[in-house]
Write an enzyme that holds these catalytic residues in place. Structure first.
Site, PDB file in Angstrom:
ATOM      1  CB  CYS A  90      -0.934  -0.325   1.287  1.00 16.54           C
ATOM      2  SG  CYS A  90      -2.060   1.563   0.750  1.00 16.54           S
ATOM      3  CB  CYS A  96      -1.389   4.535   4.512  1.00 16.20           C
ATOM      4  SG  CYS A  96      -3.257   3.513   3.436  1.00 16.20           S
ATOM      5  CB  SER A  97      -0.220   0.463   6.786  1.00 18.43           C
ATOM      6  OG  SER A  97      -1.103   1.527   7.356  1.00 18.43           O
ATOM      7  CB  CYS A  98      -4.975  -0.448   2.924  1.00 20.87           C
ATOM      8  SG  CYS A  98      -5.971   0.836   2.524  1.00 20.87           S
TER       9      CYS A  98
END
Lengths: 210, 127
Positions: free
Chosen positions: A111, A114-116
């Site tokens: 991602c 971000c950190s999906c």
């Protein structure tokens, strides 16, 4: 869809936190300010558990796809429903897409924004997944990143990077290791690693498990 | 503050009905692990004993069940969080009003933060 497909999926223009997440953050802020909790040791504790928070769900999905061709077909066609058959529906309503590794194409998930991460099937993201170096290098130099993870693929294997979004989460279906004919789903599950489902690793080989 | 696997295991043993396996607690989502870890930290800081915690959590779960909670395990950490909030208020660590104020501030922070940027709380979020 290498790189930046965010125009389509990231079109909502602000982050969203669920009611529960808001309450958790409120509590954590207050406790941190009052020095009851130290966010660093909180993170450390959570890291201890990251490997066991849920990747087992993804393991079951992969093991079933390896042993049941009909399930595999359903999974590749409509991952959200196929995964919910096993009762791990994405509770945040994100859409799941499963991408299959083949000798011609290796898939890797990142991602970049971000950190999906597909929490319902993979649990908590590993710390490196959220790190800036991984997020930027996965797109620019996927082969180099794989090498850092100890994975070297033939030059003839193309590497495709899939950029997760708030709405679409990817899960890699690794190739079933050779020499596992007749193995049960549980046995196959022993070979499935978290990293193999992110695409930064390969499944264990039959010789690596007792 | 020492919070590690041993503390986690003790908490898992003390807490009634906690989702766990042989190694300790298991979580479904990151916030659950954070809520779990906060209870550990508060216990280590002496805010409550595990006996008090177990009683408060047990009572919270009973209340929820009386209101029709399906009790499938999915809502376990919802009860955990409600218990945390109630206990920190009861112990004078903070007030329910203050929790609400911070919750609203985080909501404000989330609304003004574009997707992908880390959400951070600033003094302006409290206005």
């Amino acid at each position: 869809m290498t790189g930046h497909d965010h125009d389509r999926h990231h079109d909502h223009d602000h982050s969203e936190l669920s009611e529960t997440e808001l309450r958790v953050r409120a509590l954590e802020s207050i406790l941190t300010e009052k020095e009851y909790v130290d966010p660093v040791s909180l993170d450390l504790l959570i890291e201890l558990y990251e490997k066991k928070i849920g990747p087992r769900n993804g393991v079951r999905v992969v093991a079933k796809a390896w042993s049941d061709p009909d399930y595999r077909a359903r999974l590749l066609k409509d991952a959200t429903s196929a995964i919910s058959e096993l009762d791990y529906s994405g509770r945040q309503g994100e859409h799941m897409v499963v991408i299959e590794n083949t000798p011609e194409q290796h898939n890797m998930v990142v991602c970049t924004l971000c950190s999906c991460y597909p929490h319902p099937v993979l649990g908590l993201p590993p710390v490196w997944y959220k790190s800036a170096p991984y997020r930027s290098r996965a797109v620019a130099d996927p082969r180099g990143v794989l090498k850092d993870f100890g994975v070297t693929l033939p030059d003839t294997t193309k590497i495709r990077v899939w950029d997760s979004t708030a709405e679409i989460r990817y899960l890699v279906l690794p190739m079933r290791p050779e020499g596992t004919e007749g193995w049960s789903e549980d046995q196959l599950g022993e070979l499935v690693t978290r990293d193999s489902m992110i695409g930064t690793g390969l499944p264990r080989q039959p010789g690596e498990v007792a | 503050m020492a919070i590690g696997p041993q503390q986690a295991m003790r908490a898992a043993i003390a807490a009634p009905g906690i989702p766990r396996d042989a190694d300790g607690p298991v979580f479904r989502e990151p916030w659950e692990a954070r809520a779990f870890a906060m209870a550990l930290a508060l216990h280590e800081a002496g805010v409550f004993t595990w006996k008090e915690w177990a009683e408060a959590l047990g009572a919270e779960i009973k209340r929820a069940q009386a209101k029709g909670d399906p009790d499938t395990g999915e809502t376990y950490y919802q009860h955990w969080l409600a218990t945390l909030e109630a206990l920190v208020a009861a112990k004078g660590v903070t007030t329910l009003d203050n929790l609400q104020r911070y919750r609203d501030a985080w909501d404000h922070a989330a609304d003004r933060t574009p997707h992908g940027k880390p959400i951070e709380l600033t003094p302006g979020d409290f206005e």
